[in-house]
Design an enzyme around this catalytic site. Structure first.
Site, PDB file in Angstrom:
ATOM      1  N   ASN A 102      67.399  59.446 -44.705  1.00 56.98           N
ATOM      2  CA  ASN A 102      67.761  60.838 -44.398  1.00 56.98           C
ATOM      3  C   ASN A 102      67.052  61.331 -43.138  1.00 56.98           C
ATOM      4  OD1 ASN A 102      65.161  61.172 -45.236  1.00 56.98           O
ATOM      5  ND2 ASN A 102      65.568  62.809 -46.709  1.00 56.98           N
ATOM      6  N   GLY A 119      61.919  59.277 -40.297  1.00 57.71           N
ATOM      7  CA  GLY A 119      62.363  58.101 -39.545  1.00 57.71           C
ATOM      8  C   GLY A 119      63.218  58.494 -38.355  1.00 57.71           C
ATOM      9  N   TYR A 145      51.202  62.762 -52.431  1.00 62.96           N
ATOM     10  CA  TYR A 145      51.540  61.394 -52.037  1.00 62.96           C
ATOM     11  C   TYR A 145      50.986  60.385 -53.047  1.00 62.96           C
ATOM     12  CZ  TYR A 145      51.840  57.241 -49.009  1.00 62.96           C
ATOM     13  OH  TYR A 145      52.119  56.003 -48.491  1.00 62.96           O
ATOM     14  N   LYS A 175      53.247  58.084 -55.668  1.00 61.79           N
ATOM     15  CA  LYS A 175      53.271  56.615 -55.658  1.00 61.79           C
ATOM     16  C   LYS A 175      52.813  56.045 -56.994  1.00 61.79           C
ATOM     17  CE  LYS A 175      54.683  55.763 -51.410  1.00 61.79           C
ATOM     18  NZ  LYS A 175      55.902  54.994 -51.109  1.00 61.79           N
TER      19      LYS A 175
HETATM   20  P1  NAD Z   1      58.028  56.270 -42.174  1.00 63.22           P
HETATM   21  O1  NAD Z   1      57.901  57.724 -42.376  1.00 63.22           O
HETATM   22  O2  NAD Z   1      58.163  55.759 -40.796  1.00 63.22           O
HETATM   23  O3  NAD Z   1      59.264  55.706 -43.012  1.00 63.22           O
HETATM   24  C1  NAD Z   1      59.726  56.291 -44.210  1.00 63.22           C
HETATM   25  C2  NAD Z   1      61.236  56.397 -44.113  1.00 63.22           C
HETATM   26  O4  NAD Z   1      61.743  56.959 -45.332  1.00 63.22           O
HETATM   27  C3  NAD Z   1      61.686  57.328 -42.980  1.00 63.22           C
HETATM   28  O5  NAD Z   1      62.697  56.705 -42.221  1.00 63.22           O
HETATM   29  C4  NAD Z   1      62.234  58.553 -43.719  1.00 63.22           C
HETATM   30  O6  NAD Z   1      63.196  59.246 -42.972  1.00 63.22           O
HETATM   31  C5  NAD Z   1      62.747  57.920 -45.000  1.00 63.22           C
HETATM   32  N1  NAD Z   1      62.854  58.848 -46.123  1.00 63.22           N
HETATM   33  C6  NAD Z   1      61.911  59.689 -46.605  1.00 63.22           C
HETATM   34  N2  NAD Z   1      62.389  60.397 -47.640  1.00 63.22           N
HETATM   35  C7  NAD Z   1      63.667  59.975 -47.843  1.00 63.22           C
HETATM   36  C8  NAD Z   1      64.685  60.329 -48.764  1.00 63.22           C
HETATM   37  N3  NAD Z   1      64.486  61.269 -49.706  1.00 63.22           N
HETATM   38  N4  NAD Z   1      65.881  59.687 -48.691  1.00 63.22           N
HETATM   39  C9  NAD Z   1      66.087  58.749 -47.743  1.00 63.22           C
HETATM   40  N5  NAD Z   1      65.157  58.372 -46.834  1.00 63.22           N
HETATM   41  C10 NAD Z   1      63.955  58.989 -46.879  1.00 63.22           C
HETATM   42  O7  NAD Z   1      56.790  55.585 -42.917  1.00 63.22           O
HETATM   43  P2  NAD Z   1      56.344  54.052 -42.949  1.00 63.22           P
HETATM   44  O8  NAD Z   1      54.982  53.979 -42.405  1.00 63.22           O
HETATM   45  O9  NAD Z   1      57.397  53.176 -42.405  1.00 63.22           O
HETATM   46  O10 NAD Z   1      56.230  53.828 -44.528  1.00 63.22           O
HETATM   47  C11 NAD Z   1      57.264  53.182 -45.245  1.00 63.22           C
HETATM   48  C12 NAD Z   1      56.852  53.086 -46.720  1.00 63.22           C
HETATM   49  O11 NAD Z   1      55.650  52.325 -46.836  1.00 63.22           O
HETATM   50  C13 NAD Z   1      56.559  54.456 -47.334  1.00 63.22           C
HETATM   51  O12 NAD Z   1      57.063  54.468 -48.668  1.00 63.22           O
HETATM   52  C14 NAD Z   1      55.059  54.526 -47.341  1.00 63.22           C
HETATM   53  O13 NAD Z   1      54.585  55.323 -48.383  1.00 63.22           O
HETATM   54  C15 NAD Z   1      54.667  53.069 -47.518  1.00 63.22           C
HETATM   55  N6  NAD Z   1      53.324  52.806 -46.967  1.00 63.22           N
HETATM   56  C16 NAD Z   1      53.135  52.759 -45.604  1.00 63.22           C
HETATM   57  C17 NAD Z   1      51.848  52.525 -45.119  1.00 63.22           C
HETATM   58  C18 NAD Z   1      51.584  52.419 -43.621  1.00 63.22           C
HETATM   59  O14 NAD Z   1      50.431  52.182 -43.247  1.00 63.22           O
HETATM   60  N7  NAD Z   1      52.540  52.572 -42.764  1.00 63.22           N
HETATM   61  C19 NAD Z   1      50.775  52.351 -45.993  1.00 63.22           C
HETATM   62  C20 NAD Z   1      51.012  52.447 -47.353  1.00 63.22           C
HETATM   63  C21 NAD Z   1      52.307  52.639 -47.834  1.00 63.22           C
END
Ligand code: NAD
Ligand code: UDP
Length: 311
Positions: free
Chosen positions: A32, A36, A145, A149
């Site tokens: 959405n 992103g 958050y 999770k």
């Molecule tokens: P990010 O924000 O770049 O990516 C998350 C994506 O989810 C985005 O594209 C966003 O638009 C989409 N999104 C959010 N809510 C949504 C919804 N309701 N419907 C559809 N799409 C939705 O973050 P990231 O760093 O790429 O993280 C990706 C996943 O990994 C997340 O779940 C995050 O919690 C987890 N994570 C990331 C890290 C890190 O260091 N990057 C660490 C721990 C966990």
């Protein structure tokens, strides 16, 4: 395989999409764009093996045809982002995760949950092993958050135990690399952006808190190793190289040639004092370990930020 990736246009999701398409899988990305960017997957849009659906996984999720795996990466992920979208973060971790679990159940697909080291909170066990239950403030400023999770993990295991859904749960530790957003407020993004702009690097607190940073290519390789395995997890995927924020600031300063120095700012509440993954399980069960150290990873990341900032 035909794989649905929720959050596939985000930082990690877009790299995961790249890796799966490159090995011959079909990817259906649902996003959405709350945090992103379409541009993260623009280069995949003309490929037959990649499909982009704009949608919120908190609404009903429909995907036509067979699906082998549903990977849930959808959630605001940086403290700045989940603070800006607290209710949405709780919704996506609960309603959104449930919708994707129902999709996996209906399609007889494997469900992959992107969880986080934040389930360990401000940990008393160090390095963090998967059997540690964590130290999380349930009403604190990170709770939307952390608890979302933790709920997602509980829901994932409930579907596994109740409905027999095949599951994989990964606990991701701080990951960095190209396509991070320069304004996401994370420490790597902030430090590199500040250094490139000639601004002082902002250290929250005294800078003695630690994090363990994993380069995105290593992280995504770990996801795929878990997906392809028979392990349900939860399993830590992260780089056990542990650094204080002062050490990180020194390294970014050296690699960018910044002369602006550092400034100290208040430490946000409930900020974990230390974080480092125990990756014994990943090594032994998945044959995975990271290969890119922090210096090398930052050298690969800094040019991405320079390009994004037009420098
Ligand atoms: P990010 O924000 O770049 O990516 C998350 C994506 O989810 C985005 O594209 C966003 O638009 C989409 N999104 C959010 N809510 C949504 C919804 N309701 N419907 C559809 N799409 C939705 O973050 P990231 O760093 O790429 O993280 C990706 C996943 O990994 C997340 O779940 C995050 O919690 C987890 N994570 C990331 C890290 C890190 O260091 N990057 C660490 C721990 C966990
Ligand atoms: N941090 C910092 N300066 C910044 C941004 C963050 O010192 O400009 C600190 C933050 O307080 C935390 C660590 O860096 O202790 C990692 O923060 P980040 O938001 O990247 O990740 P998380 O806290 O979610 O692990």
């Amino acid at each position: 395989m035909r794989i649905v990736i929720a959050g596939g246009s985000g930082f990690l999701g877009s790299h995961l999409s790249d890796a799966l398409v490159a090995r011959g899988d079909q990817v259906v990305c649902i996003d959405n764009f709350v945090t992103g960017r379409r541009s993260n997957v623009a280069h995949l849009l003309d490929q037959d093996s990649f499909e982009l659906i704009e949608g919120d996984i908190c609404d009903a999720v429909h995907v036509d045809g067979d699906v082998d795996a549903v990977m849930n990466l959808a959630s605001p992920a940086s403290p700045k982002d989940y603070s800006a979208f607290p209710i949405e973060t709780l919704d996506v971790g609960s309603i959104g995760t449930r919708n994707l679990l129902e999709l996996a159940r209906a399609k007889n697909a494997t469900f992959f949950m992107a969880s986080t080291s934040e389930v360990y909170g401000d940990p008393f066990v160090h390095p963090q092993t998967e059997d540690y239950w964590g130290n999380v403030n349930p009403i604190g400023e990170r709770s939307m958050y952390d608890e979302a999770k933790r709920f997602s993990e509980a829901l994932t295991f409930a579907y596994h135990r109740t409905h027999g859904v095949a599951i994989r749960v990964v606990r991701i530790f701080n990951t960095y690399g190209p396509r991070m957003q320069s304004d996401d407020g994370r420490v790597v993004s902030n430090f590199i952006t500040q250094a490139l702009r000639g601004d002082p690097l902002t250290i929250y607190g005294d800078g003695s808190q630690t994090r363990s940073f994993c380069f995105v290519d290593d992280e995504v390789r770990g996801f795929i190793a878990l997906l392809d395995s028979n392990e349900i997890g939860p399993i830590n995927i992260g780089n056990p190289g542990e650094f204080t924020m002062l050490e990180l600031a020194d390294l970014v300063t050296e690699l960018t040639g910044s002369t602006a120095g550092i400034v100290f700012e208040p430490l946000p509440s409930d900020d974990p004092k230390q974080r480092c993954p125990d990756i014994t399980q990943a090594r032994e069960k998945l044959g995975w370990e990271p290969g890119i150290d922090l210096r090398t990873g930052l050298e690969r990341t800094i040019p991405h930020f320079a390009a994004e900032l037009g420098l």
